[in-house]
Design a protein around this motif. Structure first.
Motif, short mmCIF file in Angstrom:
data_model
loop_
_atom_site.label_atom_id
_atom_site.label_comp_id
_atom_site.label_asym_id
_atom_site.label_seq_id
_atom_site.Cartn_x
_atom_site.Cartn_y
_atom_site.Cartn_z
N THR A 43 0.83 -1.21 0.00
CA THR A 43 0.00 0.00 0.00
C THR A 43 0.86 1.25 0.00
O THR A 43 0.60 2.21 -0.74
N GLU A 44 1.89 1.26 0.83
CA GLU A 44 2.79 2.42 0.88
C GLU A 44 3.45 2.66 -0.47
O GLU A 44 3.54 3.80 -0.94
N LEU A 45 3.90 1.59 -1.09
CA LEU A 45 4.58 1.71 -2.38
C LEU A 45 3.65 2.26 -3.45
O LEU A 45 4.01 3.18 -4.19
N VAL A 46 2.45 1.73 -3.51
CA VAL A 46 1.48 2.17 -4.51
C VAL A 46 1.12 3.64 -4.31
O VAL A 46 1.04 4.42 -5.27
N GLN A 47 0.94 4.05 -3.06
CA GLN A 47 0.58 5.44 -2.78
C GLN A 47 1.71 6.40 -3.14
O GLN A 47 1.46 7.50 -3.64
N LYS A 48 2.94 6.00 -2.90
CA LYS A 48 4.06 6.87 -3.22
C LYS A 48 4.17 7.12 -4.73
O LYS A 48 4.66 8.15 -5.16
N LEU A 49 3.71 6.16 -5.52
CA LEU A 49 3.77 6.29 -6.97
C LEU A 49 2.47 6.84 -7.56
O LEU A 49 2.29 6.84 -8.78
N ILE A 50 1.57 7.29 -6.72
CA ILE A 50 0.33 7.96 -7.14
C ILE A 50 -0.46 7.07 -8.10
O ILE A 50 -0.82 7.47 -9.22
N MET A 51 -0.74 5.85 -7.68
CA MET A 51 -1.50 4.92 -8.52
C MET A 51 -2.70 4.39 -7.76
O MET A 51 -2.72 4.38 -6.53
N GLU A 52 -3.70 3.96 -8.52
CA GLU A 52 -4.82 3.26 -7.91
C GLU A 52 -4.33 1.89 -7.46
O GLU A 52 -3.42 1.31 -8.06
N LYS A 53 -4.96 1.34 -6.43
CA LYS A 53 -4.49 0.10 -5.83
C LYS A 53 -4.42 -1.05 -6.82
O LYS A 53 -3.43 -1.78 -6.89
N THR A 54 -5.48 -1.23 -7.63
CA THR A 54 -5.52 -2.37 -8.55
C THR A 54 -4.39 -2.28 -9.58
O THR A 54 -3.74 -3.29 -9.88
N SER A 55 -4.15 -1.09 -10.11
CA SER A 55 -3.08 -0.92 -11.10
C SER A 55 -1.72 -1.15 -10.46
O SER A 55 -0.84 -1.79 -11.05
N GLY A 56 -1.55 -0.64 -9.24
CA GLY A 56 -0.28 -0.80 -8.55
C GLY A 56 0.02 -2.25 -8.22
O GLY A 56 1.17 -2.71 -8.34
N VAL A 57 -1.00 -3.00 -7.84
CA VAL A 57 -0.82 -4.42 -7.52
C VAL A 57 -0.38 -5.20 -8.75
O VAL A 57 0.46 -6.11 -8.66
N GLU A 58 -0.89 -4.83 -9.92
CA GLU A 58 -0.49 -5.50 -11.15
C GLU A 58 0.99 -5.26 -11.45
O GLU A 58 1.70 -6.16 -11.91
N VAL A 59 1.45 -4.05 -11.20
CA VAL A 59 2.88 -3.74 -11.39
C VAL A 59 3.72 -4.59 -10.44
O VAL A 59 4.74 -5.17 -10.83
N ILE A 60 3.30 -4.68 -9.19
CA ILE A 60 4.02 -5.47 -8.19
C ILE A 60 4.07 -6.94 -8.61
O ILE A 60 5.10 -7.61 -8.47
N LYS A 61 2.97 -7.46 -9.14
CA LYS A 61 2.94 -8.86 -9.58
C LYS A 61 3.97 -9.12 -10.68
O LYS A 61 4.66 -10.15 -10.67
N ARG A 62 4.09 -8.19 -11.61
CA ARG A 62 5.05 -8.36 -12.70
C ARG A 62 6.48 -8.33 -12.17
O ARG A 62 7.34 -9.10 -12.61
#
Length: 221
Positions: A113-132
């Motif tokens: 959550t912290e990582l996604v918020q720092k990159l100004i992304m919606e949670k679902t989009s950020g989680v997809e980046v993390i998965k990759r």
């Protein structure tokens, strides 16, 4: 203008700058120089016109704020084109993936959550980046010892190696993006963009459920 007058005016600008940005915890000489450049920049620029001759009422109703918003979108699109050139080889395939790794490089670990918020992304989009990134073994995940509900992520040795190999190309991307700006203009642009980022990041984190009208009328942001 005499030296004393210039010095007096410079000190006055410094106090104005400090008063205007007193919420900032720290600022640098580059920030102050950028502030001065904005105040004194008068050099005209060659610009392109994307509007046609039809619907003249649109032109009459146009305003500089809308123009800035449109140009920021254009600049993002230009930047994506250049970043793709730098990322066409290797396991880091998108600007988002690169940005996630850059942030993780500066922390021992972060929650997702912290990582996604720092990159100004919606949670679902950020989680997809993390998965990759996890799939390519550029980051690793593990349980948070302080919060069983949270999972931490950290950059791996492979991630650091891949990131380091991209730094020279990313430097080239930066040089291309600033284009024909002078050093003073680059300093001004950096100052203004960081000022806007500070403002909008607070909205993103704490006030994004407000309507546009409410955001426009708020005085405490």
């Amino acid at each position: 203008m005499h030296k004393k007058e210039i010095l007096k005016e410079l000190v006055e600008h410094l106090f104005d700058f400090d008063n205007e940005f007193q919420e900032e915890k720290e600022y640098s000489m580059a920030d102050f120089v950028g502030y001065l450049n904005v105040r004194y920049a008068v050099q005209p620029a060659t610009i392109r016109n994307i509007a046609g001759e039809e619907e003249k009422w649109i032109k009459e109703d146009d305003d500089v704020n809308t123009d800035i918003s449109t140009l920021l979108v254009f600049m993002y699109r230009y930047a994506v084109v250049y970043f793709k050139k730098a990322l066409k080889e290797g396991p880091i395939n998108t600007l988002d993936e690169f940005s996630f790794l850059i942030v993780l490089m500066t922390y021992p670990s972060l929650s997702k959550t912290e990582l996604v918020q720092k990159l100004i992304m919606e949670k679902t989009s950020g989680v997809e980046v993390i998965k990759r990134l996890l799939k390519n073994e550029l980051i690793e995940e593990f349980d948070n010892p302080n919060d069983k509900r949270s999972v931490l992520v950290a950059i791996t040795a492979k991630g650091k190696e891949e990131l380091a190999s991209l730094f020279p190309k990313m430097g080239l991307v930066g040089s291309v993006i600033v284009g024909n700006l002078t050093s003073a203009e680059v300093s001004s642009l950096s100052f203004l963009l960081r000022k806007l980022d500070y403002y909008h990041n607070d909205i993103f984190l704490h006030h994004r459920n407000l309507s546009l009208e409410e955001l426009r009328d708020r005085k405490d942001l």
